[in-house]
Motif scaffolding. Structure first.
Motif, PDB file in Angstrom:
ATOM      1  N   GLN A  58     -10.349  -7.374 -21.604  1.00  0.00           N
ATOM      2  CA  GLN A  58      -9.783  -7.706 -22.606  1.00  0.00           C
ATOM      3  C   GLN A  58      -8.225  -7.778 -22.248  1.00  0.00           C
ATOM      4  OE1 GLN A  58     -11.995  -5.600 -25.159  1.00  0.00           O
ATOM      5  NE2 GLN A  58     -12.762  -7.392 -26.316  1.00  0.00           N
ATOM      6  N   TRP A  59      -7.444  -8.812 -21.803  1.00  0.00           N
ATOM      7  CA  TRP A  59      -6.018  -8.618 -21.560  1.00  0.00           C
ATOM      8  C   TRP A  59      -5.284  -8.057 -22.783  1.00  0.00           C
ATOM      9  CZ3 TRP A  59      -2.915 -13.630 -20.232  1.00  0.00           C
ATOM     10  CH2 TRP A  59      -1.758 -13.419 -19.890  1.00  0.00           C
ATOM     11  N   PHE A  60      -4.480  -7.189 -22.373  1.00  0.00           N
ATOM     12  CA  PHE A  60      -3.509  -6.519 -23.415  1.00  0.00           C
ATOM     13  C   PHE A  60      -2.101  -7.075 -23.462  1.00  0.00           C
ATOM     14  CE2 PHE A  60      -2.749  -2.080 -25.487  1.00  0.00           C
ATOM     15  CZ  PHE A  60      -2.557  -2.407 -26.833  1.00  0.00           C
ATOM     16  N   HIS A  61      -2.126  -8.354 -23.769  1.00  0.00           N
ATOM     17  CA  HIS A  61      -1.192  -9.326 -23.435  1.00  0.00           C
ATOM     18  C   HIS A  61       0.243  -8.787 -23.735  1.00  0.00           C
ATOM     19  CE1 HIS A  61       0.391 -13.676 -23.135  1.00  0.00           C
ATOM     20  NE2 HIS A  61       0.913 -13.124 -22.105  1.00  0.00           N
ATOM     21  N   THR A  62       1.295  -8.689 -23.071  1.00  0.00           N
ATOM     22  CA  THR A  62       2.507  -8.568 -23.542  1.00  0.00           C
ATOM     23  C   THR A  62       2.891  -7.135 -23.932  1.00  0.00           C
ATOM     24  OG1 THR A  62       2.788  -9.304 -25.502  1.00  0.00           O
ATOM     25  CG2 THR A  62       3.155 -10.510 -23.884  1.00  0.00           C
ATOM     26  N   GLN A  63       1.967  -5.975 -23.991  1.00  0.00           N
ATOM     27  CA  GLN A  63       2.197  -4.907 -24.614  1.00  0.00           C
ATOM     28  C   GLN A  63       2.990  -4.181 -23.611  1.00  0.00           C
ATOM     29  OE1 GLN A  63       0.862  -3.102 -21.284  1.00  0.00           O
ATOM     30  NE2 GLN A  63       0.597  -1.588 -23.064  1.00  0.00           N
ATOM     31  N   LYS A  64       3.749  -3.112 -24.175  1.00  0.00           N
ATOM     32  CA  LYS A  64       4.825  -2.379 -23.498  1.00  0.00           C
ATOM     33  C   LYS A  64       4.312  -1.103 -23.543  1.00  0.00           C
ATOM     34  CE  LYS A  64       7.624  -5.897 -22.721  1.00  0.00           C
ATOM     35  NZ  LYS A  64       6.939  -6.921 -23.347  1.00  0.00           N
ATOM     36  N   CYS A  65       3.368  -0.502 -24.551  1.00  0.00           N
ATOM     37  CA  CYS A  65       2.990   0.944 -24.503  1.00  0.00           C
ATOM     38  C   CYS A  65       1.614   0.841 -24.997  1.00  0.00           C
ATOM     39  CB  CYS A  65       3.922   1.599 -25.340  1.00  0.00           C
ATOM     40  SG  CYS A  65       3.981   1.274 -27.239  1.00  0.00           S
ATOM     41  N   THR A  66       0.784   1.648 -25.220  1.00  0.00           N
ATOM     42  CA  THR A  66      -0.452   1.693 -25.831  1.00  0.00           C
ATOM     43  C   THR A  66      -0.476   2.956 -27.000  1.00  0.00           C
ATOM     44  OG1 THR A  66      -2.753   2.157 -25.301  1.00  0.00           O
ATOM     45  CG2 THR A  66      -1.186   3.421 -23.941  1.00  0.00           C
ATOM     46  N   ASN A 110       0.727  10.623 -19.310  1.00  0.00           N
ATOM     47  CA  ASN A 110       1.080  11.900 -18.927  1.00  0.00           C
ATOM     48  C   ASN A 110       2.604  11.862 -18.744  1.00  0.00           C
ATOM     49  OD1 ASN A 110      -1.394  12.941 -18.728  1.00  0.00           O
ATOM     50  ND2 ASN A 110      -1.747  11.955 -16.323  1.00  0.00           N
ATOM     51  N   VAL A 111       3.190  11.786 -20.135  1.00  0.00           N
ATOM     52  CA  VAL A 111       4.660  11.788 -20.299  1.00  0.00           C
ATOM     53  C   VAL A 111       4.759  12.777 -21.502  1.00  0.00           C
ATOM     54  CG1 VAL A 111       6.846  10.331 -20.849  1.00  0.00           C
ATOM     55  CG2 VAL A 111       5.142   9.543 -19.268  1.00  0.00           C
ATOM     56  N   PRO A 112       5.671  13.915 -21.283  1.00  0.00           N
ATOM     57  CA  PRO A 112       5.897  14.749 -22.302  1.00  0.00           C
ATOM     58  C   PRO A 112       6.417  13.778 -23.750  1.00  0.00           C
ATOM     59  CG  PRO A 112       6.424  15.787 -20.475  1.00  0.00           C
ATOM     60  CD  PRO A 112       6.198  14.153 -20.219  1.00  0.00           C
ATOM     61  N   GLY A 113       6.007  14.320 -24.833  1.00  0.00           N
ATOM     62  CA  GLY A 113       6.613  13.556 -26.007  1.00  0.00           C
ATOM     63  C   GLY A 113       6.277  12.247 -26.143  1.00  0.00           C
ATOM     64  N   TYR A 114       5.485  11.690 -25.383  1.00  0.00           N
ATOM     65  CA  TYR A 114       4.979  10.035 -25.596  1.00  0.00           C
ATOM     66  C   TYR A 114       4.578   9.722 -27.105  1.00  0.00           C
ATOM     67  CZ  TYR A 114       2.368   5.903 -25.020  1.00  0.00           C
ATOM     68  OH  TYR A 114       1.936   4.699 -25.242  1.00  0.00           O
ATOM     69  N   GLU A 166       8.237  -4.386 -35.444  1.00  0.00           N
ATOM     70  CA  GLU A 166       8.122  -5.706 -35.258  1.00  0.00           C
ATOM     71  C   GLU A 166       8.271  -6.211 -33.634  1.00  0.00           C
ATOM     72  OE1 GLU A 166       8.163  -7.952 -37.558  1.00  0.00           O
ATOM     73  OE2 GLU A 166       7.840  -6.159 -39.112  1.00  0.00           O
ATOM     74  N   THR A 167       8.867  -5.475 -32.762  1.00  0.00           N
ATOM     75  CA  THR A 167       9.071  -5.750 -31.648  1.00  0.00           C
ATOM     76  C   THR A 167       8.066  -4.950 -30.604  1.00  0.00           C
ATOM     77  OG1 THR A 167      11.200  -4.298 -31.489  1.00  0.00           O
ATOM     78  CG2 THR A 167      11.554  -6.713 -32.095  1.00  0.00           C
ATOM     79  N   ASP A 168       8.127  -5.319 -29.280  1.00  0.00           N
ATOM     80  CA  ASP A 168       7.375  -4.522 -28.267  1.00  0.00           C
ATOM     81  C   ASP A 168       8.534  -3.885 -27.233  1.00  0.00           C
ATOM     82  OD1 ASP A 168       4.684  -5.277 -29.252  1.00  0.00           O
ATOM     83  OD2 ASP A 168       5.536  -7.332 -28.556  1.00  0.00           O
ATOM     84  N   GLY A 169       8.356  -2.589 -27.196  1.00  0.00           N
ATOM     85  CA  GLY A 169       9.345  -2.084 -26.056  1.00  0.00           C
ATOM     86  C   GLY A 169       8.819  -0.674 -25.697  1.00  0.00           C
ATOM     87  N   TYR A 170       9.471  -0.195 -24.695  1.00  0.00           N
ATOM     88  CA  TYR A 170       9.261   1.114 -24.109  1.00  0.00           C
ATOM     89  C   TYR A 170      10.510   1.808 -23.595  1.00  0.00           C
ATOM     90  CZ  TYR A 170       7.078   5.233 -22.076  1.00  0.00           C
ATOM     91  OH  TYR A 170       6.726   6.559 -21.699  1.00  0.00           O
ATOM     92  N   GLN A 171      11.139   2.936 -23.968  1.00  0.00           N
ATOM     93  CA  GLN A 171      11.999   3.678 -23.349  1.00  0.00           C
ATOM     94  C   GLN A 171      11.533   5.202 -23.478  1.00  0.00           C
ATOM     95  OE1 GLN A 171      14.965   2.424 -21.924  1.00  0.00           O
ATOM     96  NE2 GLN A 171      15.117   4.484 -21.098  1.00  0.00           N
ATOM     97  N   VAL A 184      -2.704   5.706 -18.475  1.00  0.00           N
ATOM     98  CA  VAL A 184      -1.639   4.830 -18.103  1.00  0.00           C
ATOM     99  C   VAL A 184      -1.009   4.267 -19.446  1.00  0.00           C
ATOM    100  CG1 VAL A 184      -2.595   4.746 -16.071  1.00  0.00           C
ATOM    101  CG2 VAL A 184      -3.157   3.147 -17.461  1.00  0.00           C
ATOM    102  N   LEU A 185       0.170   3.707 -19.135  1.00  0.00           N
ATOM    103  CA  LEU A 185       0.744   2.830 -20.325  1.00  0.00           C
ATOM    104  C   LEU A 185       0.145   1.773 -20.627  1.00  0.00           C
ATOM    105  CD1 LEU A 185       3.664   3.644 -21.710  1.00  0.00           C
ATOM    106  CD2 LEU A 185       4.430   2.022 -20.305  1.00  0.00           C
ATOM    107  N   ALA A 186      -0.868   0.893 -19.979  1.00  0.00           N
ATOM    108  CA  ALA A 186      -1.409  -0.213 -20.286  1.00  0.00           C
ATOM    109  C   ALA A 186      -2.897  -0.134 -20.861  1.00  0.00           C
ATOM    110  CB  ALA A 186      -1.226  -1.144 -18.827  1.00  0.00           C
ATOM    111  N   PHE A 187      -3.148   1.236 -21.129  1.00  0.00           N
ATOM    112  CA  PHE A 187      -4.499   1.338 -21.632  1.00  0.00           C
ATOM    113  C   PHE A 187      -4.960   0.747 -22.972  1.00  0.00           C
ATOM    114  CE2 PHE A 187      -7.569   3.809 -24.070  1.00  0.00           C
ATOM    115  CZ  PHE A 187      -8.814   3.557 -23.205  1.00  0.00           C
ATOM    116  N   ARG A 188      -6.081   0.055 -22.841  1.00  0.00           N
ATOM    117  CA  ARG A 188      -6.848  -0.313 -24.323  1.00  0.00           C
ATOM    118  C   ARG A 188      -8.174  -0.408 -24.050  1.00  0.00           C
ATOM    119  NH1 ARG A 188      -6.009  -5.890 -27.390  1.00  0.00           N
ATOM    120  NH2 ARG A 188      -6.843  -6.616 -25.607  1.00  0.00           N
TER     121      ARG A 188
END
Length: 917
Positions: free
Chosen positions: A793-801, A807-811, A817-822, A864-868
């Motif tokens: 199932q395509w997790f369309h336009t997601q920026k984070c899960t 495997n990023v400390p503090g994730y 309202e918006t999608d983003g990842y920094q 990974v960031l794109a997991f669902r």
């Protein structure tokens, strides 16, 4: 808050500083001196994903990577073991959990203890050998000299006690039984040993099939087991559940234990007394009961057993010892206990081994039974050592079933305020009759691990809702669809073999620019112009027909919104003879796209030019810019045509497809190496009632893109007697599309392949429906490995899960309202969460290339960031959101799962009446 010993105050503060959860006592009379709450799962430092299936778990060892992850994990955090689709198993030799670090086994994952005895041997090569001396094997998991460590998760740790040991002819359990017959010692590994440690937590984990004792605690100050399940067969020898030994401040709560020996055995061994133990709200099944002993030589005191059910244990409430290991057991309370099907419901015995020799006389005093019921007949044993060392026990509101034999000797008993001294020849005590109704709710079934059904099936009644007429009868905004009946099988495209001809495309004929054309795009351009004129003139014409002569047309074909719908067809029944083909991939620069295809659109109508203009200035055209045939016009039809994205079809031509200046490179950077990119052959973009008869769609990744005109809007497509091929996500998008009597072919040029990647909105009733289709493969080695998938199932336009850590400390990934990842923080919107993806397959043949047990894959893998995770129905969607802290009601505005999606809309992935090779 209770006053805590100085040492324990330090331990509590240390655990809190590490982020380790401490339990709060659930009863005012609990003996554990700590104040406690239900544990919380620690922050994850590293996620390891499984590389083996359950069937493969013995083929490789994960010891090194698990141990390395544990050793490098910061204190207060956990190493997570996670499943990766059908790969759900880890196998390891002995592991050591460092101080402050935890192990987290995820819901669908299993960690198997290797059954190779050599890995556990302490150096004498006697592990796995029955001998005069035992204990020559290291445990599977050791927690030693640790503070704030633990084992968490709703997954499983399996000891493989019943599996044949490597290089042997017996299992660990068979060795143990043989040792019993031969009267020697069995050298088998214990499962988990906690030694000289403080504030250790086990939470929700399932422990099963231990070779020997499951959990032993030795010189531990502060241990919590909450929601733990221990599950090992009743005939597996010496497989105690949890044994606190010379330890203090222990709470075992809300847990379920069935095993082959003591469910719990509290022991006062050679290293000191065991004290302050609370056993609260638990359920025991097969096993030898709630035991104290047999080692009591250093003392056992301050024990509370409250709200316990024992169903089928050989002994119920049991204190056992003898002169070889006896000591003082005192201040023990049993409250609100229900027992049935036990041979010895109450078993207080100072002569556990009648042949024991020694001078360590067992003494039991201040033992209280209150509101204890034994519902079925079983022997009651209350036996002190002698007249000088009698038991001291109180029974308050204790009920025992009639015809329960009694062994009563050397005890001072208080039975409901009546004091009775039991001599060597004692008479029977008169018990209350049990009231079974009071215990009925306590006897619950052992909570079997509910395996996820990775291949859900529709019922016959549900399948009725997936007919062509039903699926294609509505259009419009999801949840607000309007009825617009459409039966494409009754259209002339299907039933008429002699379609009208308004325009002819023939590369070998002379074009006149009016009805005769050399290119398909030129004919469509003229049909667009004429359609507007016919509508303006109120002509009776309702559709325009373009006949395409056999041949290969190397061009793009763009169809904008049209005044009259267009039918494009060939009279050749073999669609391969009439092909529209070009090569465009997602990494192609906009400038190169313009250079290649700009002349084709130079004199096109403004509507067609607008489509071209939307792509030409992009840095790279992207997936949506790769369509060889791009359809935006409602009612478009095609018959007997092949649409092909020729990218990499003949060979991987790096120079032609990705010259140094034309593949996403900038000054000073190396050229991009092209192996494979998204390359769409046919894109239906927002068009409704689009129909394809006997067409072929050729490509690799993202071959067929079916896109709605707006989020949560139903657009409809129909494919009949058609063919689609590709390797990854090659039928994808958010529309409602029906594939009938068609072939869907997976190409095996990659080791992993996904047929579909739907991103249907949660409120849209239908996504992709396949009925009477044939899912085939190309016979390649990759396909024949049987590890491809029907879809993800395509997790369309997601920026984070939000569904897992990475495997990023503090994730973190929170609703916004918006999608983003920094890094390390991201946000995700409701619109993205709602792109759940729906695909149903009925009455179809599925080839051997598709994974049989797990044909629907997660969207990427955990870590990974794109997991669902794969979501099969609305219940999964609701549960997954809730489990990660997104409240579907308070934060997303839903009132219930049924309100959000009911009927067919509640089904995301399913099958019906399919056959598989």
């Amino acid at each position: 808050m209770k006053c805590l010993p100085k040492k324990f105050k330090y331990s509590l503060l240390s655990a809190v500083s590490l982020g380790i959860s401490i339990l709060v006592a659930t009863s005012a009379s609990a003996q554990d001196s700590r104040n406690v709450i239900e544990p919380r799962i620690p922050t994850v430092c590293t996620i390891l994903t499984a590389s083996q299936t359950q069937a493969e778990h013995s083929k490789a060892s994960d010891t090194q990577r698990i141990q390395s992850a544990l050793d490098s994990c910061p204190q207060g955090q956990a190493v997570q073991l996670a499943a990766n689709n059908e790969k759900d198993s880890f196998q390891s030799g002995p592991l050591r959990i460092p101080s402050g670090v935890s192990l987290l086994v995820d819901r669908d994952a299993t960690l198997y203890a290797s059954n190779d005895a050599a890995l556990y041997d302490k150096g004498n090569q006697t592990c796995g050998v029955n001998a005069e001396k035992g204990r020559s094997c290291k445990p599977f998991i050791t927690i030693e000299n640790a503070r704030g460590s633990g084992i968490y998760g709703s997954g499983v740790i399996d000891g493989q006690g019943g599996q044949t040991v490597v290089g042997k002819t017996e299992s660990w359990w068979q060795m143990a039984r043989r040792a019993q017959k031969e009267k020697n010692e069995h050298n088998v590994p214990r499962f988990i040993e906690v030694i000289r440690s403080e504030d250790i937590t086990f939470y929700q984990i399932t422990l099963r099939n231990s070779p020997n004792f499951h959990v032993t605690l030795n010189r531990v100050d502060g241990f919590t087991a909450w929601g733990v399940k221990i599950d090992t067969p009743s005939d597996a020898r010496n497989t105690d559940g949890i044994d606190p030994i010379s330890s203090r401040n222990i709470t075992i709560a809300h847990s379920y234990i069935r095993t082959g020996d003591d469910n719990i055995a509290i022991k006062g061994g050679n290293n000191g007394a065991t004290e302050n133990v609370s056993v609260l709200h638990n359920h025991f099944y097969s096993g030898h009961g709630m035991s104290i002993g047999s080692e009591t030589n250093s003392g056992v005191r301050s024990i509370l057993v409250k709200d316990l059910s024992l169903d089928g244990t050989t002994s119920g409430l049991r204190i056992k010892s003898d002169v070889s290991r006896g000591g003082l057991v005192e201040q023990v309370r049993y409250e609100d206990v229900c027992i049935r099907n036990s041979k010895r419901p109450i078993d207080l015995d100072t002569r556990y081994d009648k042949n024991a020799v020694g001078n360590k006389i067992p003494q039991y005093r201040d033992i209280v039974f209150e509101r204890v019921s034994s519902l079925t007949p079983g022997q009651i044993i209350v036996r002190g050592y002698n007249v000088a060392y009698p038991l001291a026990v109180q029974f308050k509101q204790v009920a025992v079933a009639a015809q329960s034999p009694q062994t009563l000797q050397f005890a001072n008993v208080e039975l409901d305020q009546q004091k009775i001294a039991l001599a060597e020849a004692a008479t029977e005590l008169r018990w209350m009759a049990p009231a079974s109704a009071e215990c009925q709710a306590k006897f619950v079934a052992f909570p079997e691990k509910t395996s996820v059904n990775f291949r859900p099936q529709l019922s016959a009644e549900q399948a009725k809702y997936y007919s062509i007429e039903q699926v294609l009868r509505t259009t419009g905004a999801a949840g607000k669809e309007v009825i617009d009946p459409w039966n494409p099988l009754s259209d002339d495209l299907v039933i008429n073999s002699n379609l009208p001809v308004d325009y002819v495309v023939d590369a070998n004929a002379v074009a006149d620019g009016k009805t005769q054309f050399a290119t398909v795009q030129a004919a469509i351009n003229q049909a667009l112009l004429d359609g507007r004129k016919f509508v303006a003139e109120k002509s009776s014409k309702r559709r325009l027909y373009i006949l395409v002569k056999p041949g290969t047309y190397n061009e793009l074909m763009y169809v904008p919104e049209t005044a009259l719908p267009i039918t494009l067809y060939s009279n050749e029944s073999d669609a391969r003879k009439t092909k529209i083909s070009a090569s465009v991939h997602a990494a192609l620069l906009g400038s190169v796209y313009t250079e290649r295809f700009g002349p084709q659109f130079a004199k096109a109508d403004s509507a067609i030019q607008a489509m071209f203009q939307s792509l030409k200035d992009r840095p790279v055209v992207g997936t949506s810019g790769t369509g060889i045939a791009w359809i935006k016009g409602d009612g478009f039809q095609a018959k007997n045509i092949t649409f092909e994205n020729a990218y990499n079809k003949d060979k991987v031509d790096l120079k032609a497809e990705c010259p140094n200046t034309s593949c996403g490179t900038t000054a000073g950077t190396a050229p991009v190496v092209v192996v494979q990119h998204q390359a769409v052959a046919l894109m239906v973009d927002g068009a409704d009632k689009v129909q394809f008869e006997n067409i072929r769609v050729h490509g690799f990744q993202d071959t067929l893109f079916l896109k709605s005109r707006a989020i949560a809007h139903t657009s409809r497509s129909f494919f009949h007697r058609s063919y689609v091929e590709g390797n990854v996500d090659f039928i994808f998008g958010d529309t409602t599309a029906y594939f009938y009597r068609s072939e869907i072919k997976s190409l095996g040029d990659r080791t992993t392949s996904y047929v579909t990647a739907p991103n249907t909105n949660v409120k849209t009733p239908y996504g992709f429906v396949f009925n009477e289709c044939n899912f085939t493969h190309d016979g390649s080695a990759n396909a024949l490995a049987g590890k491809f998938y029907l879809g993800r199932q395509w997790f369309h336009t997601q920026k984070c899960t939000p569904y897992a850590g990475i495997n990023v400390p503090g994730y973190s990934c929170t609703l916004a309202e918006t999608d983003g990842y920094q890094a390390p923080r991201g946000t995700i919107s409701k619109n993205v969460l709602e792109t759940v993806g729906k695909s149903v397959i009925l009455n179809s043949k599925i080839g051997a290339h598709i994974q049989k047990e797990h044909p629907w894959a997660d969207w990427n893998r955990k870590s990974v960031l794109a997991f669902r995770p794969a979501q099969f129905a609305i219940a999964d969607y609701w549960r997954n959101l809730s489990e990660v802290g997104i409240d579907p009601i308070k934060q997303l505005g839903y009132s219930s799962p049924e309100q959000l999606a009911s009927g067919s809309a509640a089904i995301f992935l399913a099958e019906f009446n399919n056959t598989q090779e």
